[in-house]
Design a protein around this motif. Structure first.
Motif, PDB file in Angstrom:
ATOM      1  N   GLY B 158       1.406  -1.551  -0.279  1.00 13.88           N
ATOM      2  CA  GLY B 158      -0.226  -0.095   0.034  1.00 13.88           C
ATOM      3  C   GLY B 158       0.763   1.357   0.294  1.00 13.88           C
ATOM      4  O   GLY B 158       2.253   1.352  -0.045  1.00 13.88           O
ATOM      5  N   PRO B 159       0.419   2.617   0.633  1.00 19.21           N
ATOM      6  CA  PRO B 159       1.550   3.576  -0.126  1.00 19.21           C
ATOM      7  C   PRO B 159       2.081   3.879   0.802  1.00 19.21           C
ATOM      8  O   PRO B 159       3.121   3.857   0.482  1.00 19.21           O
ATOM      9  CB  PRO B 159       0.172   4.564   0.309  1.00 19.21           C
ATOM     10  N   LEU B 160       2.096   3.022   2.336  1.00 17.17           N
ATOM     11  CA  LEU B 160       3.226   3.111   3.411  1.00 17.17           C
ATOM     12  C   LEU B 160       3.961   2.179   3.450  1.00 17.17           C
ATOM     13  O   LEU B 160       5.100   2.142   3.689  1.00 17.17           O
ATOM     14  CB  LEU B 160       2.600   3.310   4.986  1.00 17.17           C
ATOM     15  N   GLY B 161       3.372   1.135   2.541  1.00 19.07           N
ATOM     16  CA  GLY B 161       4.585  -0.074   2.248  1.00 19.07           C
ATOM     17  C   GLY B 161       5.395   0.097   1.208  1.00 19.07           C
ATOM     18  O   GLY B 161       6.528   0.213   1.262  1.00 19.07           O
ATOM     19  N   MET B 162       4.610   1.646  -0.208  1.00 25.02           N
ATOM     20  CA  MET B 162       6.370   2.031  -0.526  1.00 25.02           C
ATOM     21  C   MET B 162       7.136   2.850  -0.537  1.00 25.02           C
ATOM     22  O   MET B 162       7.900   2.868  -1.034  1.00 25.02           O
ATOM     23  CB  MET B 162       5.385   2.224  -1.894  1.00 25.02           C
ATOM     24  N   HIS B 176      12.709  -6.539   1.387  1.00 24.79           N
ATOM     25  CA  HIS B 176      11.668  -7.665   1.029  1.00 24.79           C
ATOM     26  C   HIS B 176       9.945  -7.199   1.239  1.00 24.79           C
ATOM     27  O   HIS B 176       9.918  -7.055   1.986  1.00 24.79           O
ATOM     28  CB  HIS B 176      11.791  -9.221   1.048  1.00 24.79           C
ATOM     29  N   LEU B 177       9.691  -6.798  -0.556  1.00 27.12           N
ATOM     30  CA  LEU B 177       8.271  -7.007  -0.254  1.00 27.12           C
ATOM     31  C   LEU B 177       7.456  -7.749  -0.275  1.00 27.12           C
ATOM     32  O   LEU B 177       7.261  -8.292  -1.434  1.00 27.12           O
ATOM     33  CB  LEU B 177       7.969  -5.838  -1.084  1.00 27.12           C
ATOM     34  N   VAL B 178       6.806  -7.935   0.664  1.00 25.96           N
ATOM     35  CA  VAL B 178       6.057  -8.891   0.299  1.00 25.96           C
ATOM     36  C   VAL B 178       4.196  -9.279  -0.267  1.00 25.96           C
ATOM     37  O   VAL B 178       3.867  -8.298   0.878  1.00 25.96           O
ATOM     38  CB  VAL B 178       5.778 -10.076   1.747  1.00 25.96           C
ATOM     39  N   ASP B 179       3.662  -9.556  -0.936  1.00 24.66           N
ATOM     40  CA  ASP B 179       1.933  -8.772  -1.468  1.00 24.66           C
ATOM     41  C   ASP B 179       1.611  -9.849  -2.023  1.00 24.66           C
ATOM     42  O   ASP B 179       2.054 -10.206  -2.577  1.00 24.66           O
ATOM     43  CB  ASP B 179       2.692  -7.404  -2.072  1.00 24.66           C
ATOM     44  N   PRO B 180       0.382  -9.940  -1.287  1.00 30.80           N
ATOM     45  CA  PRO B 180      -0.333 -10.841  -1.714  1.00 30.80           C
ATOM     46  C   PRO B 180      -1.216 -10.842  -3.246  1.00 30.80           C
ATOM     47  O   PRO B 180      -1.731 -11.411  -3.996  1.00 30.80           O
ATOM     48  CB  PRO B 180      -2.067 -10.703  -1.012  1.00 30.80           C
TER      49      PRO B 180
END
Lengths: 451, 451
Positions: B158-162, B176-180
């Motif tokens: 999401g925005p914060l994750g980005m 590492h970015l983990v996203d479903p």
């Protein structure tokens, strides 16, 4: 001479943004048309708008300003005749006279002859050392002259004059701005908006002479500029850069009977058609109604010229496209600021007797704690009754061009102060503040109205 | 306890953007009101949005994120009670319970309780080393932890994750970015728009795991995170940063009988009034209709929360102000790009069965020859029949926030592709290109339609 009766013969007079735009759009509309562009210069399709930035040192060389090679135009089926001025137009015979050759027939003619500077009507205007910035080959020559210049006078603080003051300061040349108006770009701006720009010019070492008329240009024994005489006294200088108003070049078309309008440009309809059948005009030689006042205006930007040229080119090639009235978003880098706006300033609206309400705000471009956050001041003008936007002015550190584009569309589509006061805005610390300056200015206007 | 029956008693629950916005607007509306803000935290009125940029090193310290001192609020007549959670609301008795004290009466109540992260429902969610970024004091503690972190997993793009992927890469942490989802911010973006961002993250050293579900968080013998288990395999890490969806915090209000809507937030009318008389809600605990679809949505930006808080505050203080449906301009810095948009992407419109036409263009931010010119890609979505804009997405090097604001107003006011295709634009080499990318995208859409 050649008998190519089956394909449409489109002749374009002028190789600037309007002429090249017309040629490309005509080609896109009619793949079979025979398209010929005549230009008096040895180049076409370069960006004269970039010249001040080469002089200022931001752009390293002139070569970058060319849009395409001559071969690219030839490959696109656009025949550009360089150093070939058109001498006369015969609308009845549907031909043009080029040099000493036989008449060149056309089915459709686009006139894109552009503009010239208003020449200073003072003694000494024929001295050496007076620079009319326009043609790129001449600019290259002047670029070498600038190496030796210690002190320069820029005549008039229009957009180009403002760019040149900034550029000459960047180069370390002692720069004087001489302008009969009360502040820079006074036809489009209010003094509070332009004040930071003027202050930054002074910090860069420029001398600003407003409310000052040029009286003479004085030369030395060799016919070389050594000073200008003004109502503010004599200013010694090695160079005079003439940045006076753009005057439409209409002599060729007027001689052929094309109607000229109140702003001095060719009168055209929304298809850019002139008063004479088979002839279109576009760019700085034509005039266009302002969307708010409906008053014809001319002397707009290269972007306007290009867009008008495309409309003229489509219609000249048998298509159908309309050009809209203009609201004239503008912006530039001046001094250490960006400044811009749309349509009416308070000064201009007052002079024209247009009633308005106004609001303004000092906002910021990023989160207040984010590095390199910049101020963004916005002033809005709107109709007193319906509160529809009729003008805007801005000065700030970033994002001025994009806001000017937005507000031009807002004026055009009737967006109100209430719409802008409640606009949503991106809030992201590196690129946008919690409160958008445009919204703050609209809220200020509503607060002043007590609503 | 005090008998101040003559002045309006306004109680605000929550000290974030919505609560502080409500307090200020209430004070502006009723100079005599008794305004009390309760917050469970020891601070109010700071910018949590700045936290990722302190972690990333762009902002030098946390102190800058505070908006005002506690004294400034007291001086403005706003009584903020820190570390004071409200336990219950009694709408009939018009009072709230705070700690063990007697009921605190109110005439008007504003609920601004915000949101919480969706907690990962996997084994190991209680281990040490799992960072829910929200509170600034906790962020300060985690900032020290980051000094020792070598490898981190960010949960969900999401925005914060980005922002956090970008920030952690800036720090040199293996990220590492983990996203479903199938790509970053897939609810709001299309893959072609986000592709340059993902490529830049990879160049910065990030590892992107899309279409990947978290299965467990694994600890070492000391109860400290050592890895996450995912459908893409195990990823060793010292830190897990949870950036899951914002879930509205509605427990307190729901227990008092406030209606909750389909998006999980308090249902409010255009005055931000809840279903219970005398109680308003604003910010991330409330839901707001989307202007195009009329579907309630929540979890918007701090700018939205602040604006909603101001509307709630005005109305709670006896004034009258309406909040508009939202069109949600958004933009951020992600990787080495700016990315942003408005309302619907192709992906979202298709998923919702909303018909659309589209156009896109790769433009530039300055004259093509000007230093630091950046690409600006624009995609526009519009209604197939009337061609009114319903969405936009952009990725580029500058000017994305301002264009997103513009296009949000365009969606709201019914501006069409024809309007945008003929928009005027500023052309000035250092700040704007001959052709505005928005206009090029609209022209592309019309060309695809053959019109």
């Amino acid at each position: 001479m050649a008998e190519r009766t089956s394909s449409r013969r489109i002749v374009i007079v002028g190789g600037g943004a309007a002429g090249i735009g017309a040629a490309g759009a005509a080609r896109g509309t009619d793949r079979d048309a025979e398209i010929t562009v005549y230009t008096e210069y040895e180049d076409a399709a370069y960006s004269p708008c970039g010249i001040p930035y080469v002089h200022g040192g931001e752009i390293p060389d002139f070569a970058r300003l060319f849009l395409g090679t001559k071969e690219q135009y030839a490959d696109a089926g656009i025949d550009i005749r360089y150093r070939t001025p058109v001498r006369a137009i015969d609308p009845r015979g549907r031909n043009v006279r080029v040099g000493d050759g036989p008449p060149v027939p056309y089915d459709a003619l686009v006139i894109a002859t552009g503009w010239d500077y208003g020449r200073p009507d003072v003694p000494g205007a024929d001295l050496a050392g007076i620079y009319y910035m326009k043609n790129i080959r001449e600019a290259m020559r002047w670029h070498e002259v600038l190496e030796e210049v210690r002190s320069a006078v820029v005549l008039e603080a229009g957009p180009l004059g403002m760019e040149m003051v900034t550029a000459l300061c960047h180069r370390g040349i002692e720069t004087h701005l001489v302008d009969p108006g009360p502040w820079a770009l006074s036809m489009a701006t209010d003094p509070d908006i332009v004040a930071p720009v003027e202050e930054s010019w002074r910090e860069m070492g420029a001398w600003l002479h407003f409310n000052t008329k040029l009286e003479a240009i004085r030369g030395d024994g060799n016919g070389q500029v050594r000073a200008v005489a003004t109502t503010d006294g004599e200013i010694p200088c090695d160079l005079v850069v003439v940045c006076t108003h753009k005057e439409p070049r209409t002599d060729l078309g007027a001689a052929a009977g094309l109607a000229v309008g109140s702003a001095g440009g060719f009168a055209v309809d929304e298809t850019m058609a002139t008063s004479v059948p088979g002839i279109w005009a576009s760019g700085d030689c034509a005039e266009i109604p302002h969307g708010v006042s409906n008053v014809p205006i001319q002397g707009l930007s290269g972007s306007h010229a290009y867009a008008q040229g495309k409309v003229a080119g489509v219609n000249a090639a048998g298509g159908r496209r309309a050009y809209q009235p203009v609201y004239v978003p503008w912006a530039m880098v001046a001094g250490t600021w960006m400044i811009g706006g749309v349509s009416f300033s308070e000064t201009l609206a007052t002079a024209l007797g247009i009633p308005f309400v106004t609001g303004q705000a000092q906002g910021i471009s990023r989160a207040r704690y984010y590095p390199d956050v910049k101020p963004v001041m916005v002033k809005l003008l709107a109709e007193p009754d319906r509160l529809r936007l009729i003008g805007a002015q801005m000065v700030g550190g970033e994002g001025i061009k994009e806001r000017a584009d937005f507000l031009a569309m807002a004026v055009r589509t009737g967006i109100t102060l209430r719409d802008l006061a409640t606009m949503e805005n991106v809030y992201s610390p590196p690129i946008g503040a919690l409160n958008e300056p445009i919204a703050l200015a609209a809220q200020d206007a509503l607060a002043r109205l007590g609503s």
